[in-house]
Design a protein around this motif. Sequence first.
Motif, PDB file in Angstrom:
ATOM      1  N   VAL A 245      58.940  29.863   1.173  1.00  0.00           N
ATOM      2  CA  VAL A 245      58.612  28.773   2.090  1.00  0.00           C
ATOM      3  C   VAL A 245      58.945  29.226   3.503  1.00  0.00           C
ATOM      4  O   VAL A 245      60.054  29.700   3.772  1.00  0.00           O
ATOM      5  N   ILE A 246      57.984  29.083   4.380  1.00  0.00           N
ATOM      6  CA  ILE A 246      58.142  29.466   5.777  1.00  0.00           C
ATOM      7  C   ILE A 246      57.985  28.220   6.641  1.00  0.00           C
ATOM      8  O   ILE A 246      56.944  27.552   6.583  1.00  0.00           O
ATOM      9  N   ALA A 247      59.011  27.919   7.400  1.00  0.00           N
ATOM     10  CA  ALA A 247      58.921  26.860   8.407  1.00  0.00           C
ATOM     11  C   ALA A 247      58.822  27.557   9.759  1.00  0.00           C
ATOM     12  O   ALA A 247      59.831  27.978  10.318  1.00  0.00           O
ATOM     13  N   PRO A 248      57.617  27.721  10.286  1.00  0.00           N
ATOM     14  CA  PRO A 248      57.463  28.462  11.539  1.00  0.00           C
ATOM     15  C   PRO A 248      57.876  27.593  12.726  1.00  0.00           C
ATOM     16  O   PRO A 248      58.644  26.644  12.567  1.00  0.00           O
ATOM     17  N   PHE A 249      57.390  27.903  13.899  1.00  0.00           N
ATOM     18  CA  PHE A 249      57.648  27.010  15.028  1.00  0.00           C
ATOM     19  C   PHE A 249      57.083  25.629  14.711  1.00  0.00           C
ATOM     20  O   PHE A 249      55.967  25.509  14.197  1.00  0.00           O
ATOM     21  N   ILE A 250      57.868  24.608  15.008  1.00  0.00           N
ATOM     22  CA  ILE A 250      57.468  23.240  14.695  1.00  0.00           C
ATOM     23  C   ILE A 250      57.560  22.408  15.967  1.00  0.00           C
ATOM     24  O   ILE A 250      58.581  22.435  16.662  1.00  0.00           O
ATOM     25  N   GLY A 251      56.494  21.690  16.258  1.00  0.00           N
ATOM     26  CA  GLY A 251      56.446  20.884  17.476  1.00  0.00           C
ATOM     27  C   GLY A 251      57.163  19.573  17.332  1.00  0.00           C
ATOM     28  O   GLY A 251      56.568  18.501  17.421  1.00  0.00           O
ATOM     29  N   GLY A 252      58.459  19.639  17.112  1.00  0.00           N
ATOM     30  CA  GLY A 252      59.289  18.441  16.998  1.00  0.00           C
ATOM     31  C   GLY A 252      59.488  18.024  15.557  1.00  0.00           C
ATOM     32  O   GLY A 252      58.546  17.957  14.767  1.00  0.00           O
ATOM     33  N   GLY A 253      60.742  17.799  15.187  1.00  0.00           N
ATOM     34  CA  GLY A 253      61.067  17.322  13.835  1.00  0.00           C
ATOM     35  C   GLY A 253      61.576  15.904  13.867  1.00  0.00           C
ATOM     36  O   GLY A 253      61.023  15.003  13.258  1.00  0.00           O
ATOM     37  N   PHE A 254      62.709  15.706  14.548  1.00  0.00           N
ATOM     38  CA  PHE A 254      63.301  14.390  14.821  1.00  0.00           C
ATOM     39  C   PHE A 254      63.770  13.644  13.576  1.00  0.00           C
ATOM     40  O   PHE A 254      64.114  12.475  13.653  1.00  0.00           O
ATOM     41  N   GLY A 255      63.773  14.284  12.412  1.00  0.00           N
ATOM     42  CA  GLY A 255      64.277  13.624  11.211  1.00  0.00           C
ATOM     43  C   GLY A 255      63.245  13.406  10.141  1.00  0.00           C
ATOM     44  O   GLY A 255      63.477  13.750   8.967  1.00  0.00           O
ATOM     45  N   PRO A 256      62.070  12.818  10.445  1.00  0.00           N
ATOM     46  CA  PRO A 256      61.082  12.604   9.377  1.00  0.00           C
ATOM     47  C   PRO A 256      60.659  13.873   8.652  1.00  0.00           C
ATOM     48  O   PRO A 256      60.254  13.814   7.492  1.00  0.00           O
ATOM     49  N   LYS A 257      60.767  15.033   9.290  1.00  0.00           N
ATOM     50  CA  LYS A 257      60.362  16.272   8.631  1.00  0.00           C
ATOM     51  C   LYS A 257      61.477  16.865   7.776  1.00  0.00           C
ATOM     52  O   LYS A 257      61.311  17.939   7.194  1.00  0.00           O
ATOM     53  N   ILE A 258      62.619  16.160   7.678  1.00  0.00           N
ATOM     54  CA  ILE A 258      63.636  16.535   6.696  1.00  0.00           C
ATOM     55  C   ILE A 258      63.377  15.821   5.375  1.00  0.00           C
ATOM     56  O   ILE A 258      63.921  16.177   4.333  1.00  0.00           O
ATOM     57  N   MET A 259      62.534  14.807   5.404  1.00  0.00           N
ATOM     58  CA  MET A 259      62.181  14.071   4.182  1.00  0.00           C
ATOM     59  C   MET A 259      61.575  15.028   3.157  1.00  0.00           C
ATOM     60  O   MET A 259      60.805  15.928   3.494  1.00  0.00           O
ATOM     61  N   MET A 260      61.949  14.847   1.901  1.00  0.00           N
ATOM     62  CA  MET A 260      61.365  15.648   0.833  1.00  0.00           C
ATOM     63  C   MET A 260      61.480  14.860  -0.469  1.00  0.00           C
ATOM     64  O   MET A 260      62.436  14.123  -0.666  1.00  0.00           O
TER      65      MET A 260
END
Length: 785
Positions: A245-260
């Motif tokens: 799994v590669i998480a490249p540059f991300i244009g903002g996370g802010f919490g919702p992108k920790i959801m799984m």
Amino acid sequence: MSTRYFGQRIKRNEDVRMLTGQALHVDDVNFADMLHVAFYRSRDAHGYIKEIDVSAAQEREGVVAVYTAEDLGDYWQPGPLLVPPPPTIKGLIFNQRTQVPLAKDKVRYVGEPIVMVVAESRYIAEDAAGDIWVEIEPLPAVIDIEQALSEDAPPIHDDLDSNLAAHVIQRKGDYETAVQQADLVIKRKLKYDRGTAAAMENRGIVAQWDAKSHKLTVWDTTQAPIVIRNGLAAMLGLSEHQVRVIAPFIGGGFGPKIMMFYPEEVLLPWASMKLNRPIKWIEDRQENFFATTQERGQVHEAELALTRDGRVLGLKHNFIHDGGAYIPYGLTVPLNSQANALGPYATPNYYSEFKVAFTNKPIVTPYRGAGRQHGVFVIERMLDIAAKELDLSPIEIRRRNFIQPEAFPYNHEIIFQDFAPLVFDSGNYEPALDMAVEMIGYEQFIKEEQPRLQAEGKKVGIGVAAYVEGTGIGPYEGARITVEASGKVSVASGIGTQGQGHFTSFAQIVADQLGVDVRNVYLVTGDTDQFHWGAGTFASRGAVVAGNAIHSAAVEVRKKILKLASEKLEAAEEDLELADGQVRVKGVPETAINLGSLAVMANPLRGAVRPGTEPGLEATSYFGPESGTTASGVHALIVEVDPETMLVEVKKYVVVHDCGKVINPLILDGQIHGGVAQGLGNAFYEQLHFDENGQLLNASFMDYLLPTALDVPRMEIGHFETLSPLNPLGIKGAGEAGAIPAAPAFVQAVENALGEAGPEILEIPLSPNRLFELVLGVGLTQKTR
């Protein structure tokens, strides 16, 4: 060794790539034979699925596959519970219900995916999704969080008797005794409504299954790539070494992108393995309003007991938290609200009870602040009201209740989100308040500027709010540092990056230990093939946990450099120094050995070595804190309210923040700037409006108001340092500090501008329209004493 980089305002290493379009984002990943995905999503908030007809979609040219829940077979399973409730809270009730890959039998919010379409292009996939017919028998939607828990509310999950997702009671001391001793008891009902993170880059996933190598590669806009890898491997029956799994540059996370796991994260890898072709899905902006998690909705009943001189004796704090249709993130958000209602204040008696309600709205998970805003809003507003009742200034009532420096570590006793008692490790709040008051010019404004401007007919006001932020929670992060033959230093960590400046701040830590130029430190994050262990980027923990792991690994590499150089130079280790990418005897520059040359010596290709010798100048270290460390600060602002339009202009904004030892003040300022922008957005601009049927009425940037660069004020930032005793670097987190206290400070300033005849504001977010209603006396919250 003198520090050359730690604490310096160094420009970010990564910005050249970002600004020239050379940074890899998920949508940049393309393959010649790539397929594309679109989803048919529920148009109803609540109802039974009676029929799904995908035949027309299957017949459309260019459609490769169409999947419903039935097509998934045994792979269809509810997602894992990401964060279980704390086992240390007695009497806790928790009804675990987590999201599913595709809705089966019933839909529970508008936007829930029902059918996945895979096609040769996104255009074809979208058109095919429009060909699908789904018949849903509608049920009454449960939208209001107070009504959700009423006995006659229709159950969202049929196997439960009610919409109660969780019930938690925590207490400290004896609040009822505090009430009996109090000279003043204030009661208020406060509301904090929903918003969305609105990251610049929406979510996206590319999955590629290589049947020949039996390896799955996933590019994902996630804040936790290692956890995603582990979960996908388990779901798909693969070894973790078969999944990258590669998480490249991300244009903002802010919490919702920790959801799984989001449904899309589960479905695309599965489909790629079925079809043996790479597959891409990029969330569009409208989808983002439904498919990505949200936050903020709570209703609070608060009661504050005080002496006549303004000292807090106790706080009672009961609230309902909107969990949305499922609760995969457990109780993190409401536990944060419960804990942060105590603020930086010595509160000897506390009773808090919260209930989490299932509603027919999108899932709630942490969004920058993660529930801390709610608790801070409650205590700061209650103190403002108490100050008026007791004829004290907002500054003085806070000063009188601050935890004193000699009281640290200060045990609040209740259980925090990390399952441990809420203990503030360090802090010194009054000097930070004094600094903010001085920077905003509080006394001069109250005595001179405000009267002068009011005489000109202007409505201007000032607000000040204090806060604490629990940061740097565990369990752990790790790092591997290698000095390469080129003399450059590589750093690998499992933590992901979404714009925090990790490539620079982490490089500063390494550069100081190894005596190299910060530009010669190369960082790899978010790639599970490069580093195998870690939890992710969330809860303002990156610098604290990963930063200290990197520091520890750098210290070990430094030891190896000195040991080997001592042998080669025949000098004692204490007589050596690291500087300019070399190791040398102090005062004898001609003895210098380039670190790249030393790295080659550390990895001989022939000959014998001493038993126990480790090749290379490399080390791997982990850091796990025994508990989170507590950052704190004060926000102050001056506003002007236009009495005709009720637009509010922020004239001046000041932040004084204590995050321990500062690695890079420039990056820290940027973090605070972004947080304040989001905090002001939550305070006055951003609100998700759902109708009684659960339809979101403002699911676009035409209707969902965001603060622009013209609305966000210039900020003055002050740094106040109390070092954390919980980690070697003495640092604390700062990622959410800008957002947490903005709303209560803003409301206090608006109230102050409107004067004694104005409304008492007990809700957030506001808007010009809502402010008009409050000023005219429409919908005022009932207050009691």
